[in-house]
Design an enzyme around this catalytic site. Structure first.
Site, PDB file in Angstrom:
ATOM      1  N   CYS A 215      14.400 -68.053  11.076  1.00 32.54           N
ATOM      2  CA  CYS A 215      14.445 -67.115  10.009  1.00 32.54           C
ATOM      3  C   CYS A 215      13.967 -65.870  10.421  1.00 32.54           C
ATOM      4  O   CYS A 215      12.813 -65.641  11.284  1.00 32.54           O
ATOM      5  CB  CYS A 215      13.372 -67.487   8.747  1.00 32.54           C
TER       6      CYS A 215
ATOM      7  N   GLU B   8      13.850 -59.912   0.351  1.00 29.43           N
ATOM      8  CA  GLU B   8      15.033 -59.966   1.242  1.00 29.43           C
ATOM      9  C   GLU B   8      16.265 -60.559   0.436  1.00 29.43           C
ATOM     10  O   GLU B   8      15.953 -61.232  -0.607  1.00 29.43           O
ATOM     11  CB  GLU B   8      14.693 -61.061   2.395  1.00 29.43           C
TER      12      GLU B   8
END
Length: 227
Positions: free
Chosen positions: A86, A148
């Site tokens: 990630c 995000e």
């Protein structure tokens, strides 16, 4: 921007805070760039600062998913279990390119090497499936957090692993049933999960996993799932 003392944090991770992330609006349109540090401060997140990110789900040919435990040196969500890789595309020409999410895929390839030590020649961008995007916001502690639009990338391949201990504390390939056990342990407080992994595991992961040989019905590049 607020001044934050980082002297107590891991030196290598602090250096990464200078990287330039891609600022976006809530529809994932690029509106600028700012440092990883500024993008992850709750004070800025509360004002709406939003950036582009990705989550890679890497499966081996036995259809087991690679999970990692983030190192204790990580500034956000240290020690938490999460999906394979990630991170964020950077504000540079190669990683800003948006056609078929090619820039995000280039960033994923870069971080698969940096975090997991996967040789660059083992990752073909054409083998990555870009499924969809997920919007989320979460605090890590009183100072740091995430805000995000997360591109979901699937990759099924046997790869060579040589993880960087500054990035990854532990890792393992797991079955669906083992992930369900991990979710139970997290619910009881035995372990910690990153918020984005929990969101994806609670919603889409198992449906996608059941269809690794036929992911095309789940590809949606128009919608941003707001979870």
């Amino acid at each position: 921007m607020p001044e934050i003392n980082t002297s107590h944090l891991d030196e290598k991770q602090v250096q990464l805070l200078a990287e330039m992330c891609i600022l976006i609006d809530e529809n994932d349109n690029k509106i600028g760039a700012d440092t990883k540090k500024n993008c992850h401060l709750n004070e800025n997140i509360d004002k709406g600062l939003l950036h582009r990110a990705f989550s890679v789900f890497l499966f081996n040919t036995e259809n087991k998913l690679l999970l990692q435990q983030r190192s204790d040196a990580k500034i956000t969500f240290p020690g938490c279990f999460t999906n394979s890789c990630c991170s964020h595309p950077l504000s540079n020409p190669g990683e800003l390119e948006e056609n078929n999410a090619i820039g995000v895929k280039r960033a994923a390839k870069r971080r698969l090497k940096a975090e997991l030590g996967i040789p660059l020649e083992e990752v073909d961008l054409n083998e990555m499936d870009y499924l969809t995007r997920i919007y989320y916001k979460a605090q890590s502690d009183g100072i740091w957090g995430e805000h995000e639009v997360d591109y979901i990338l699937f990759l099924r391949k046997n790869v060579t692993l040589n993880p960087d201990p500054n990035e990854i504390k532990s890792y393992c390939y797991v079955s669906k049933e083992e992930v369900r056990e991990i979710l139970k342990k997290a619910a009881s407080g035995e372990i910690k999960l990153t918020p984005w992994f929990k969101i994806i595991a609670d919603t889409f992961l198992f449906k996608w996993w059941d269809n690794l040989n036929h992911l095309s019905p789940f590809v949606d590049h128009e919608k941003i799932h707001r979870l």
